[in-house]
Design a protein around this motif. Structure first.
Motif, PDB file in Angstrom:
ATOM      1  N   LEU A 287     -20.862  42.948  48.485  1.00 48.90           N
ATOM      2  CA  LEU A 287     -19.928  43.642  47.612  1.00 48.90           C
ATOM      3  C   LEU A 287     -19.961  45.157  47.808  1.00 48.90           C
ATOM      4  O   LEU A 287     -18.969  45.845  47.569  1.00 48.90           O
ATOM      5  N   ALA A 288     -21.109  45.674  48.250  1.00 47.50           N
ATOM      6  CA  ALA A 288     -21.289  47.127  48.390  1.00 47.50           C
ATOM      7  C   ALA A 288     -20.646  47.690  49.649  1.00 47.50           C
ATOM      8  O   ALA A 288     -20.634  48.911  49.837  1.00 47.50           O
ATOM      9  N   LYS A 289     -20.097  46.848  50.482  1.00 49.67           N
ATOM     10  CA  LYS A 289     -19.590  47.326  51.766  1.00 49.67           C
ATOM     11  C   LYS A 289     -18.417  48.300  51.622  1.00 49.67           C
ATOM     12  O   LYS A 289     -18.064  49.009  52.567  1.00 49.67           O
TER      13      LYS A 289
ATOM     14  N   THR B 176     -15.840  35.447  46.800  1.00 48.63           N
ATOM     15  CA  THR B 176     -17.071  34.997  47.435  1.00 48.63           C
ATOM     16  C   THR B 176     -17.256  33.510  47.153  1.00 48.63           C
ATOM     17  O   THR B 176     -16.470  32.902  46.415  1.00 48.63           O
ATOM     18  N   GLN B 177     -18.298  32.922  47.699  1.00 51.63           N
ATOM     19  CA  GLN B 177     -18.555  31.511  47.440  1.00 51.63           C
ATOM     20  C   GLN B 177     -18.939  31.257  45.982  1.00 51.63           C
ATOM     21  O   GLN B 177     -18.902  30.113  45.505  1.00 51.63           O
ATOM     22  N   TYR B 178     -19.274  32.323  45.246  1.00 51.17           N
ATOM     23  CA  TYR B 178     -19.640  32.190  43.834  1.00 51.17           C
ATOM     24  C   TYR B 178     -18.494  32.604  42.907  1.00 51.17           C
ATOM     25  O   TYR B 178     -18.684  32.694  41.695  1.00 51.17           O
ATOM     26  N   GLY B 179     -17.316  32.844  43.496  1.00 53.74           N
ATOM     27  CA  GLY B 179     -16.171  33.263  42.707  1.00 53.74           C
ATOM     28  C   GLY B 179     -15.756  34.685  43.054  1.00 53.74           C
ATOM     29  O   GLY B 179     -16.308  35.318  43.955  1.00 53.74           O
ATOM     30  N   THR B 180     -14.768  35.189  42.342  1.00 51.91           N
ATOM     31  CA  THR B 180     -14.283  36.554  42.551  1.00 51.91           C
ATOM     32  C   THR B 180     -15.093  37.524  41.703  1.00 51.91           C
ATOM     33  O   THR B 180     -15.301  37.302  40.509  1.00 51.91           O
ATOM     34  N   PHE B 181     -15.514  38.625  42.344  1.00 54.08           N
ATOM     35  CA  PHE B 181     -16.307  39.639  41.656  1.00 54.08           C
ATOM     36  C   PHE B 181     -15.591  40.991  41.721  1.00 54.08           C
ATOM     37  O   PHE B 181     -14.970  41.329  42.726  1.00 54.08           O
TER      38      PHE B 181
END
Length: 328
Positions: A26-28, A106-111
């Motif tokens: 996410l930090a990219k 992401t694979q865990y959902g949208t952040f």
């Protein structure tokens, strides 16, 4: 407080050195040292530290199931406004795309992710503070409320109100325990009796306790506006001082520290004794809302498949939820 299942999923990407694989992804959107990103805490949000040229920044993210993009963008607009009013806040940092909030599937959902400068200073302990500290603390909240009162209508702050939250619980009333239902009815009826005008009602921080106040040589800085909502300004005073009064259980209006806080507030703003006398009910409201939040958050049961820390957290939060219920 986020759902524990979400916390479990994100912490499955954190290693023993507190490096977070998901946070690194996410930090990219922000320039930083790619091999240095540390998970700090998780509660209402996930918070990590990132570093660029020896300067630390705070990376905050959450699932869109917990916080909407609109809500976060309105928070950033609020911070920009407060900065223009000379209120000390943590400055949001633009991404490489010139955006304050970046969203990623992401694979865990949208952040949704944002980055803030990390402020230098100290968090004071309430037992170590003198009367002047309380005066400065109260004055800072008074100045913040003045800025909220002067906020232009075009700065859209998409936040619920205490009444909105209570009315949302009406849909759950048929499944409430008897004691829970009686507390809900009491609070709902009480809120309807309160006068509402520009001087006593508006946006509040809702978590102006010492954890969210940083003291340094430039003054007192306020962080974490993500829980702000619309309510009576006295509610902000009550919640700020809840540690002073054992979470509202031992309200003492003649306490010198309380009087110093109110004196500081009144140096820059107005609050009547009639309003202050509503503090016990605002503590009751806070306990009820906290209870309902914990009901939602505790979506996991203690089991062998969980990590030890997760089982400990489930037990701790369940005990806290039960303590609120006993108070109804």
């Amino acid at each position: 407080m986020m759902k524990l299942s979400l916390m479990r999923d994100v912490f499955s990407t954190v290693n023993s050195d507190w490096d977070c694989e998901l946070a690194a992804e996410l930090a990219k959107y922000w320039k930083h040292e790619e091999n240095w990103i540390k998970m700090w805490r998780a509660s209402a949000n996930f918070v990590c530290y990132i570093k660029k040229e020896e300067q630390h920044f705070v990376l905050r993210f959450n699932s869109d199931s917990e916080r909407s993009l609109e809500s976060i963008e309105s928070e950033i607009a609020l911070l920009q406004y407060l900065k223009s009013k000379k209120i000390h806040i943590s400055r949001p940092i633009l991404s490489i795309n010139d955006k304050y909030v970046e969203s990623m599937k992401t694979q865990y959902g949208t952040f949704h992710t944002c980055v803030f400068e990390r402020l230098c200073g100290e968090h004071k302990d309430i037992d170590s503070m003198d009367s002047n500290d309380f005066l400065i603390w109260g004055e800072s909240l008074g100045k913040l409320h003045n800025a909220f009162k002067e906020m232009p209508k075009e700065i859209a702050v998409h936040r619920s109100s205490h009444m909105d939250i209570i009315e949302e619980y009406l849909n759950e009333s048929q499944s409430m325990d008897y004691a829970e239902l009686k507390e809900y009815e009491y609070l709902s009826n009480w809120l309807k009796t309160l006068r509402k005008n520009k001087e006593n009602y508006g946006l509040i921080h809702y978590d102006f306790e010492l954890d969210n106040v940083i003291w340094n040589e430039k003054g007192l800085y306020t962080i974490d506006f993500d829980d702000s909502l619309y309510s009576w300004y006295v509610a902000d005073i009550a919640y700020a001082l809840r540690d002073l009064f054992d979470d509202g259980k031992k309200l003492q209006e003649k306490d010198e520290r309380f009087l110093s806080f109110i004196k500081g507030y009144r140096n820059v703003n107005n609050i009547s004794r009639e309003e202050l006398l509503q503090m016990p009910n605002f503590y009751r409201l806070h306990h009820f809302i906290s209870y309902k939040k914990l009901q939602r958050s505790i979506d996991l049961a203690v089991c062998e498949d969980n990590s030890d820390w997760m089982n400990d957290l489930i037990r701790k939060l369940t005990d806290r939820k039960n303590s609120y219920f006993i108070g109804f």
